[in-house]
Each structure stands twice: as structure tokens, then as C-alpha cells.
Write a protein that holds these residues in place. Structure first.
Motif, PDB file in Angstrom:
ATOM      1  N   SER A 187      40.880  -5.643  72.631  1.00  0.00           N
ATOM      2  CA  SER A 187      41.682  -5.402  73.833  1.00  0.00           C
ATOM      3  C   SER A 187      42.887  -4.527  73.508  1.00  0.00           C
ATOM      4  N   LEU A 188      43.176  -3.592  74.406  1.00  0.00           N
ATOM      5  CA  LEU A 188      44.320  -2.698  74.250  1.00  0.00           C
ATOM      6  C   LEU A 188      45.554  -3.309  74.899  1.00  0.00           C
ATOM      7  N   HIS A 189      46.718  -2.918  74.383  1.00  0.00           N
ATOM      8  CA  HIS A 189      47.978  -3.488  74.854  1.00  0.00           C
ATOM      9  C   HIS A 189      48.704  -2.523  75.790  1.00  0.00           C
ATOM     10  N   ASP A 190      49.434  -3.093  76.763  1.00  0.00           N
ATOM     11  CA  ASP A 190      50.377  -2.361  77.612  1.00  0.00           C
ATOM     12  C   ASP A 190      49.711  -1.203  78.357  1.00  0.00           C
ATOM     13  N   LEU A 191      48.530  -1.481  78.903  1.00  0.00           N
ATOM     14  CA  LEU A 191      47.830  -0.467  79.679  1.00  0.00           C
ATOM     15  C   LEU A 191      48.505  -0.263  81.037  1.00  0.00           C
ATOM     16  N   VAL A 192      48.495   0.967  81.489  1.00  0.00           N
ATOM     17  CA  VAL A 192      49.114   1.346  82.756  1.00  0.00           C
ATOM     18  C   VAL A 192      48.125   1.115  83.897  1.00  0.00           C
ATOM     19  N   GLU A 193      48.624   0.562  84.991  1.00  0.00           N
ATOM     20  CA  GLU A 193      47.845   0.499  86.229  1.00  0.00           C
ATOM     21  C   GLU A 193      48.184   1.749  87.035  1.00  0.00           C
ATOM     22  N   ARG A 194      47.288   2.674  87.045  1.00  0.00           N
ATOM     23  CA  ARG A 194      47.600   3.976  87.665  1.00  0.00           C
ATOM     24  C   ARG A 194      47.959   3.834  89.140  1.00  0.00           C
ATOM     25  N   SER A 195      47.347   2.889  89.818  1.00  0.00           N
ATOM     26  CA  SER A 195      47.642   2.718  91.243  1.00  0.00           C
ATOM     27  C   SER A 195      49.081   2.285  91.480  1.00  0.00           C
ATOM     28  N   ARG A 196      49.673   1.618  90.494  1.00  0.00           N
ATOM     29  CA  ARG A 196      51.064   1.153  90.606  1.00  0.00           C
ATOM     30  C   ARG A 196      52.032   2.141  89.989  1.00  0.00           C
ATOM     31  N   GLY A 197      51.554   2.998  89.092  1.00  0.00           N
ATOM     32  CA  GLY A 197      52.426   3.997  88.476  1.00  0.00           C
ATOM     33  C   GLY A 197      53.116   3.528  87.216  1.00  0.00           C
ATOM     34  N   TYR A 198      52.726   2.360  86.670  1.00  0.00           N
ATOM     35  CA  TYR A 198      53.327   1.869  85.430  1.00  0.00           C
ATOM     36  C   TYR A 198      52.435   0.759  84.868  1.00  0.00           C
TER      37      TYR A 198
END
Length: 310
Positions: A299-310
Motif C-alpha cells: 500500500s502507498l502512503h499519502d495518496l491524493v484524492e484528485r476529486s478533492r484536490g489534496y
């Protein structure tokens, strides 16, 4: 593992990053540019606000790892490949941000900016002194940086309320969420510290309506992004006394142009985007952990939710 390192830094800064990243991940092959020969080899890109379009044409790219905490500029690239994006979440940077937030809060609370102006006028005058527990601090944005800042301020005795757009929890700190809760919160705020991510929902949030909702004479501390602040509205709010003093670390145009009125405004403290500088050593280790997870299928850490912008 073949990794592309690219961004908007000069050669010296790039070389310094490369040295730290090689120490943290010595088994990787690092590339400074994508070419016809290596494009098919690159599986990850470590980036610092690269120019738009630079990450196109990498058919086996599986991760974009940002060296910066903010990813608004990165996500604004319409050509950004549809692969996971991870942002930098570094406890060292959060601790540094908390130090800046505490310094700004103490300086506003104790009138130290006023005393600096008095010194220039040779004005020996003692101002009223309030206790920390009489000062209401509102912290906009409750990510890791926001939570760390809030905890540091609570430890110093300040009344702290966090605010975010969506519901959530923050241990040891009062929390409000949603736009409807923002306006009454501003009305009782002595100091507002902005640590929000810059998204379509938060851009231009610090505008005329925002300042008119504040308790008159409140202090503003913007440590997030210049795009949050409508500069002309702040100047007007300072002129009429609605905002007593502003501490600004980020701006729409950086470096701040020499002719900008903020430089010489007596009620503005200008910082050159240094509230929390990235520590290359710690950041390189964080990058290495994510790249190793990518290599091992974890599992990768601190992935961005593009729909939220962060």
C-alpha cells in the motif's frame, strides 16, 4: 527500479535532492529527464512542480511522488497521467510549521508587531496584555500540519478551534466544519491561521465577506497558499481596521514583486515562503518508503484524492 526526478528547481537544488534520494534508495536508477531511450523504463516520477506536460509519454509510469506538501499546481496540469499521486507528509515539516504558527500567534497576542512600529516612532507606550486563555485562535485546515499547529497552541494555553470543509475529528481540539459554521466562528476569532489546501472550494476564501465576518481588529496568518487570499480585499480590511495585522508567507506571485504594497505596509509582515522549509533528509526517507512500497506491491502512503484536490 527506474525513477525520474524533475521539477522547477535549479541545478544545485536538483543535485542536492538527487544526492539525498540516492542515499535513501541506492538501488534505484535515477533519470534527470525522459528520453526516447528511457521513457519505457521509468516506473515512478519524483517531482517538484514540474512544467505542464513533462510527465507525458511514460507508458509504464505507476506513481507520481511529490516532494512538496501542496499539489495544487501539479493537479492543475490537464496532461497529468492517470496514475496515483502522493504528496509529501513530513512530521519534521509539520513541526516547523507549528513553530511559525506559534511565533505569529504570540506576536499578535502580545502586540509585538505594534511594539516594533512604536520603536520606529520612538514611542514608549505599554499596551494592554491579555492572557493566552483569553485569545481565541481559529485554525483553518486540519490535516497533519493543522493538527500539529493546533496541539502546539493548545499546549501554550490558547483557546483553539479547528475548521474544515468536511466533518471529521481532531483529538484535543474543538472542531467545526462546513461553510455555515465558518461565519459565526470568525465573529469570535482573535487570530485566524490558514493552513487549508488550495482547491476550487477554498480558492479566494479570504475575501471581503471573510474579513467582514471577523471580530474587528483580528489578526490573520496565511501559511497555506497565495491563491486563498484576495489581496485587494485584505488591503481594504487593514485600512478600515477590520484586520489588525496580517502575517503572510505565501503570495499569488512569488517572489513578491518589489512594487507590491505588502512590502511597506505597516500592518503586514512578509515572509518569503519559509514557514516550513522542506528538510531534504527526512523527505528523501519518506519518498524511499513509498517507492519501496511501489516496488514490493504494498500500500502507498499519502495518496491524493484528485476529486478533492489534496
Amino acid at each position: 527500479m527506474d525513477i525520474l526526478l524533475c521539477g522547477s528547481f535549479d541545478d544545485n537544488e536538483r543535485d542536492a535532492w538527487l544526492a539525498e534520494l540516492q542515499r535513501a534508495l541506492p538501488q534505484a536508477r535515477w533519470h534527470m529527464s525522459a528520453t526516447a531511450e528511457n521513457a519505457g523504463l521509468i516506473t515512478a516520477a519524483v517531482v517538484a512542480n514540474p512544467p505542464a506536460g513533462l510527465l507525458q509519454g511514460l507508458p509504464n509510469l505507476r506513481l507520481i511522488q511529490s516532494l512538496w506538501a501542496g499539489v495544487d499546481r501539479l493537479l492543475s496540469d490537464p496532461s497529468l497521467p492517470d496514475v496515483p499521486v502522493a504528496r509529501m507528509v513530513d512530521p519534521t515539516m509539520s513541526a516547523a510549521m507549528a513553530e511559525t504558527a506559534l511565533w505569529a500567534t504570540l506576536s499578535l497576542h502580545r502586540g509585538f508587531y505594534d511594539y516594533a512600529r512604536q520603536q520606529h516612532a520612538c514611542d514608549w507606550r505599554q499596551l494592554p496584555q491579555r492572557r493566552a486563555d483569553e485569545i481565541q485562535v481559529t485554525l483553518l485546515g486540519m490535516g497533519q500540519m493543522g493538527r500539529t499547529c493546533a496541539q502546539r497552541l493548545v499546549t501554550q494555553g490558547y483557546r483553539v478551534t479547528g475548521w474544515k470543509l468536511r466533518s471529521g475529528a481532531a483529538e484535543g481540539v474543538a472542531l467545526e466544519h462546513g461553510m455555515d459554521a465558518l461565519w459565526p466562528l470568525l465573529a469570535c476569532s482573535d487570530i485566524v491561521i490558514n493552513l487549508l489546501p488550495l482547491t476550487p472550494q477554498t480558492g479566494d476564501l479570504l475575501d471581503r465577506r471573510f474579513f467582514e465576518a471577523l471580530r474587528p481588529g483580528a489578526g490573520l496568518v496565511n501559511l497555506a497558499r497565495g491563491g486563498h487570499l484576495v489581496e485587494a480585499d485584505l488591503l481594504q480590511a487593514l485600512e478600515c481596521g477590520q484586520v489588525g495585522h496580517a502575517v503572510l508567507d505565501v503570495f499569488r506571485s512569488e517572489p513578491l514583486p518589489a512594487e507590491h504594497p505588502f512590502w511597506k505596509h505597516p500592518q503586514v509582515t512578509v515572509l518569503p515562503h519559509i514557514a516550513a522549509a522542506t528538510d531534504m533528509r527526512g523527505a528523501a526517507r519518506i519518498v524511499a518508503v513509498n517507492l519501496q512500497a511501489l516496488r514490493d506491491g504494498e500500500s502507498l502512503h499519502d495518496l491524493v484524492e484528485r476529486s478533492r484536490g489534496y
